[in-house]
Design an enzyme around this catalytic site. Sequence first.
Site, PDB file in Angstrom:
ATOM      1  N   TYR A  52       0.843  -1.188   0.000  1.00 44.08           N
ATOM      2  CA  TYR A  52       0.000   0.000   0.000  1.00 44.08           C
ATOM      3  C   TYR A  52       0.887   1.250   0.000  1.00 44.08           C
ATOM      4  O   TYR A  52       1.628   1.503   0.938  1.00 44.08           O
ATOM      5  CB  TYR A  52      -0.928   0.022   1.210  1.00 44.08           C
ATOM      6  N   GLY A  69     -24.507   3.340  -3.715  1.00 43.44           N
ATOM      7  CA  GLY A  69     -25.477   3.979  -4.597  1.00 43.44           C
ATOM      8  C   GLY A  69     -24.936   5.188  -5.323  1.00 43.44           C
ATOM      9  O   GLY A  69     -25.685   5.942  -5.948  1.00 43.44           O
ATOM     10  N   PRO A 122     -16.585  -4.884   0.815  1.00 41.61           N
ATOM     11  CA  PRO A 122     -17.995  -5.211   1.054  1.00 41.61           C
ATOM     12  C   PRO A 122     -18.958  -4.274   0.339  1.00 41.61           C
ATOM     13  O   PRO A 122     -20.142  -4.593   0.195  1.00 41.61           O
ATOM     14  CB  PRO A 122     -18.122  -5.068   2.579  1.00 41.61           C
TER      15      PRO A 122
END
Length: 334
Positions: free
Chosen positions: A53, A213, A205
Amino acid sequence: MQMNPLGRTGLPVSSFAFGTMALLTSNTEAEAIRLVHRALDAGINLVDTADIYDNGAVEEVLGKALKGRRDEVVLATKVGLPMGGDAAKSGGGRAWITEAVEGSLRRLGVDHIDLYQMHRPDPKVPLEESLRAFEDLIAAGKVRHIGSSTFPAEMLVRAQWAAEREKVTGFVSEQAPYSILVRGIEADVLPTCRRYGLGLLCWSPLNGGWLTGKYRRDAAAPEGSRAASGNPFVRADDAAKLEVVEQLAPLAAEAGLSLTQMSLAWTQAHPDVTSTLIGPRTEAQLDALLDAVGVTLDPDLLDRIDAVVAPGRNVDPRNAGWVPEGLALSARRR
């Protein structure tokens, strides 16, 4: 925050874990440290990172954030994917694992890692070699437990058998992609984890933001989103995902939940999931994600979600995170 035992170790870990891949995406060092502290103050004790990372920079900042708070944390990191894109600094071979752990310990500023995970399978190296290298790190006190990440079920089984043959500790957990849109592990990985007593940590997840959305039909991807940044696995015009999200959003609204809350609570509803990794970039995002803590979904809602995305289905097969060995370019007839 609920605590669950990490597989057969009995080590208690929070039901939501702090994933750090995006920790420095839009944060200064000071902002990143505040974000980590806020997650710990909210009751999260499992912090997950990886050597690759930001080419080690995330581990370094995380080490600064954990000064004085190390004992509050189950610290997990990973090894195996190329550091700095250098293939010589990657894989599951003994030499690289032995070198890589020293780099992670130094950057994190700790004397041991609680969960050291193999970031991806390495078909070029026998699992026995990797497991013996990990066992030496456990014996030296540098690592407490070892786990895998994005391993298919057959490799989890092979790893368990190899550990038995070698008389070594073996993996205690698997970290896998799991969301309403990526359910492939339900067919084989989850039952395998249950059979061998492995903890299951689920990553992505929210499927790269799809299950918030934020991506809508005939609308441009929001500025700063993964789709807007050109991530090849998060396309804002993905017709299949748009169709699914448009069916899921009303279900969440009916239940009085945001799509984010419903999606995170959905991962927690599976009895084989130990912890769900959330990766906020800001304190506001962290607060929004933590709104899912304590949310439970009733059986009727779970059934209605199943009717939208059937158990075991990956809406986009690319999101499985792993190309089977036999389908790799090097293994094809041509």
